[in-house]
Structures are given as C-alpha cells and as structure tokens.
Design a protein around this motif. Structure first.
Motif, mmCIF file in Angstrom:
data_model
loop_
_atom_site.group_PDB
_atom_site.id
_atom_site.type_symbol
_atom_site.label_atom_id
_atom_site.label_comp_id
_atom_site.label_asym_id
_atom_site.label_seq_id
_atom_site.Cartn_x
_atom_site.Cartn_y
_atom_site.Cartn_z
ATOM 1 N N LEU A 76 -99.560 42.847 10.700
ATOM 2 C CA LEU A 76 -98.397 43.172 11.522
ATOM 3 C C LEU A 76 -98.300 44.679 11.646
ATOM 4 O O LEU A 76 -98.954 45.419 10.903
ATOM 5 C CB LEU A 76 -97.106 42.679 10.852
ATOM 6 C CG LEU A 76 -96.788 41.192 10.768
ATOM 7 C CD1 LEU A 76 -95.550 41.007 9.893
ATOM 8 C CD2 LEU A 76 -96.550 40.610 12.148
ATOM 9 N N SER A 77 -97.423 45.131 12.534
ATOM 10 C CA SER A 77 -96.997 46.524 12.535
ATOM 11 C C SER A 77 -95.488 46.543 12.694
ATOM 12 O O SER A 77 -94.893 45.548 13.116
ATOM 13 C CB SER A 77 -97.665 47.328 13.654
ATOM 14 O OG SER A 77 -96.961 47.165 14.877
ATOM 15 N N PHE A 78 -94.876 47.658 12.364
ATOM 16 C CA PHE A 78 -93.419 47.735 12.503
ATOM 17 C C PHE A 78 -92.991 47.727 13.967
ATOM 18 O O PHE A 78 -91.828 47.479 14.271
ATOM 19 C CB PHE A 78 -92.890 48.994 11.801
ATOM 20 C CG PHE A 78 -93.077 48.958 10.310
ATOM 21 C CD1 PHE A 78 -92.425 48.005 9.540
ATOM 22 C CD2 PHE A 78 -93.909 49.868 9.674
ATOM 23 C CE1 PHE A 78 -92.591 47.958 8.171
ATOM 24 C CE2 PHE A 78 -94.085 49.828 8.300
ATOM 25 C CZ PHE A 78 -93.424 48.873 7.542
ATOM 26 N N GLN A 79 -93.940 47.978 14.858
ATOM 27 C CA GLN A 79 -93.642 47.948 16.289
ATOM 28 C C GLN A 79 -94.003 46.614 16.934
ATOM 29 O O GLN A 79 -93.818 46.448 18.148
ATOM 30 C CB GLN A 79 -94.388 49.092 16.987
ATOM 31 C CG GLN A 79 -94.013 50.483 16.472
ATOM 32 C CD GLN A 79 -92.514 50.734 16.491
ATOM 33 O OE1 GLN A 79 -91.850 50.439 17.489
ATOM 34 N NE2 GLN A 79 -91.980 51.273 15.408
ATOM 35 N N SER A 80 -94.502 45.658 16.151
ATOM 36 C CA SER A 80 -94.819 44.332 16.700
ATOM 37 C C SER A 80 -93.560 43.710 17.292
ATOM 38 O O SER A 80 -92.480 43.757 16.698
ATOM 39 C CB SER A 80 -95.374 43.422 15.606
ATOM 40 O OG SER A 80 -96.614 43.889 15.124
ATOM 41 N N LYS A 81 -93.706 43.126 18.469
ATOM 42 C CA LYS A 81 -92.572 42.500 19.148
ATOM 43 C C LYS A 81 -92.324 41.088 18.585
ATOM 44 O O LYS A 81 -93.259 40.391 18.194
ATOM 45 C CB LYS A 81 -92.834 42.405 20.648
ATOM 46 C CG LYS A 81 -93.068 43.755 21.338
ATOM 47 C CD LYS A 81 -91.786 44.539 21.447
ATOM 48 C CE LYS A 81 -91.849 45.598 22.539
ATOM 49 N NZ LYS A 81 -92.946 46.559 22.385
ATOM 50 N N LEU A 82 -91.067 40.701 18.592
ATOM 51 C CA LEU A 82 -90.695 39.373 18.108
ATOM 52 C C LEU A 82 -91.461 38.280 18.848
ATOM 53 O O LEU A 82 -92.004 37.357 18.224
ATOM 54 C CB LEU A 82 -89.181 39.169 18.278
ATOM 55 C CG LEU A 82 -88.635 37.766 17.972
ATOM 56 C CD1 LEU A 82 -88.822 37.417 16.508
ATOM 57 C CD2 LEU A 82 -87.153 37.679 18.357
#
Length: 338
Positions: A76-82
């Motif tokens: 994941l990344s912290f910018q991954s979209k829901l």
C-alpha cells in the motif's frame, strides 16, 4: 516518589471518585500499578492488575500500525485511494478519499456514529441488533450509502467509519480477518500475551464486565450497548500491563522500523491549539516539540486513557470498566510522576 506513596495517593483518589479499574505506569524501569472496584459486580470478583479491559477507540493505533506495516511491505501507500483498495460499492463516497485522509480523520466520509451529532452510542442499536455486529462488514449498512460530510483533505473530523474502512483494507491486502491480523502481527510481536478481540458473549476468564450507572445509582452491564465483537475502530481488550509493554515495543521499533515509527507518530493535522493528530493518535505539543502521545477510548461501560512521554520514556495506562473515571486517575498520575 515510590510505589507505596503513589498507592496511597491513588487509594485516596479512589475513595473520592469511586473509581473502578486499573492503572499501570512505567518510569525509569520502575513499574507502579494498582487496582480498584469489581470486574464482576454480581460475583464480587475484584479487578486485578492482570484483568483484561475493553479500551474502545484506544485501539485505533493498532489499525494505524497494521496499515503502516503493509505500507512498509510495499503493498500500500498512504496515497492509495479507497476505491483502489476495496471492491465494495460506496456510491456517494468521493473517489479522491485516500489512506492518509482516513488515518487522520480528514477523509470526509460519512460516519456511522457521529460524535459531534450524537452523544449516546446505545442509540445505534435500537434498529440494528448489536449481537449481529461481529465483523467489519457488519458495520457497512450503517454508513455505506450516506453522503460525504466534508470534502476529502479538509479539516479534522473524528470519524469511526474511516477506521472501519482501514480495517477492511487490512483484510483485503493481508488475506486475514482484521482481528487475526492484529493479534498475530502486533499483539504477539509486542508481547501482549493477554490481549485480544473477544466476543461480548464469550469473554475469557479474568475479563472485566463493563458497567453503566443508572439514574437511581444501580448498575447494568454493557452487553447490549456495544458491538458483540470489536474491530478496527475500537473494541480490543487489553491489560494495563500489556499496554505498557506495547509502548515499549513501539518505541523499541519491534513493530515498525524507526523511520516508519516516526511517520506513525508525526503530528499531521491540527485539532486544537498545541493538540495535533498523528497516524497514531493525539499529540500534545509544547514549544514545537512533542510533549506526549495520547490514546483515549470511551464506550458505554468502558473508559480508557494512556499517555507516553517520549523524552522521559514514561508510559501511563488507566483502564476502567465504567463509563468514566480514567481521565481523573491519569491526571493524578501525571502530577505524581512527571
């Protein structure tokens, strides 16, 4: 101040407030602890330092750590979209909502329990049977088809549903039930041997029953007042000693790398003057430096407070099996120890 002095002070406070619960603090390798009241009133079973307590939202930090672990693994990344992470239908939720916003309560997604609009958690279960809430997916009907309350990336707006979504992401990416993931990858790694996500109708031995005081001074249990099993937004059971162990493990980088631990605990969004929210709870700042990290939890029959002072390596944990009292005990311990 030694353990006896603190014990005397805490006993005096308990007599004034009728506090029911346990405290545990660690300062300079010295541990101070005490217990008061009853884990089971009808059976007259007393609370002990090894009694397990529900901590409500105090365990949101476990959800945050789980997400950070998956980010460290490159999943994941912290910018991954829901919408990139879950294949569930959220017809009214913005496609711009991302993990960073969910972690910091800035996503604007609708909440199933809006603490600014509602003050009685028990109201939720008048139309939906609380005994049926045992998995994260069981919460979805409470908010899945509601409108956004704010635009993504806006102001801090405390949000329980956002953490349900984060827990669902943990399940999707890891392939494990959320509670199994936390017990395996956080509790076990940290040495939190007594802690877990227990079902309200299957509580293990040495677990405190939560009590709600009625207007006439009598008490009832919270078995019909909180979900049958907690999850990503709250509801784990811990001992106060396990939470002291947790703080030590976190700051010894047993759960995350040093870099990711710093990312977890970095102040991200201002909540109030000198009070910020990180990925891992509230942060009290003083002269632009972190004074302490703060965890708190409240449910009917549950009250939890914990702080960690990084410069002093002092941790304090207070668990109560009533709806209030932990904050007052915490403040007294801070005055005695800090």
């Amino acid at each position: 101040m030694n353990d006896m002095d603190i014990g005397i002070k805490m006993k005096m406070l308990q007599e004034e407030t009728n506090f029911s619960g346990v405290y545990c603090a660690n300062k300079g390798g010295c541990e101070f602890s005490g217990s008061f009241g009853f884990a089971n009133r009808s059976g007259r079973i007393k609370n002990e330092t090894k009694t397990k307590f529900g901590i409500a939202s105090g365990c949101k930090i476990f959800t945050s750590i789980a997400i950070c672990q998956l980010v460290e693994q490159g999943l994941l990344s912290f910018q991954s979209k829901l919408h990139e992470c879950l294949d569930l239908e959220f017809p009214l939720i913005s496609g711009e909502v991302n993990i960073h916003q969910l972690l910091t309560h800035t996503s604007g997604v609708p909440d199933y329990f809006d603490e600014e609009e509602m003050d009685d958690y028990e109201e939720l279960w008048k139309d939906m049977p609380v005994y049926a809430i045992r998995t994260l997916s069981d919460f979805l009907p409470l908010f899945q088809d509601k409108d956004m309350v704010e635009q993504p990336g806006g102001a801090f707006y405390y949000n329980n549903a956002g953490y349900i979504l984060l827990g669902l992401i943990v399940e999707k990416v890891s392939g494990l039930m959320f509670t199994d993931y936390v017990e395996k990858n956080i509790f076990k790694k940290a040495g939190m041997e007594a802690s877990g996500y227990f079902e309200m109708d299957k509580l293990p031995e040495n677990t405190a029953i939560g009590y709600i005081e009625e207007s006439d001074g009598s008490y009832r249990t919270n078995v019909f007042s909180v979900p049958a099993k907690g999850g990503a937004d709250g509801g784990a059971f811990v001992t106060a000693e396990d939470m002291v162990t947790f703080w030590y493990a976190l700051f010894q980088y047993q759960l995350l790398s040093k870099e990711m631990t710093e990312k977890l605990l970095k102040p991200q969004i201002e909540v109030d003057e000198d009070l910020f929210y990180s990925y891992g709870g509230y942060v009290d700042m003083e002269q632009n430096k972190v004074k302490k990290h703060i965890l708190m939890g409240y449910d009917p029959g549950v009250n939890f407070r914990s702080v960690y002072y990084p410069e002093k390596s002092i941790s304090i944990v207070v668990c109560s099996n009533e709806s209030d009292g932990a904050f007052e005990v915490l403040k007294d311990l801070e005055r005695l120890l800090i």
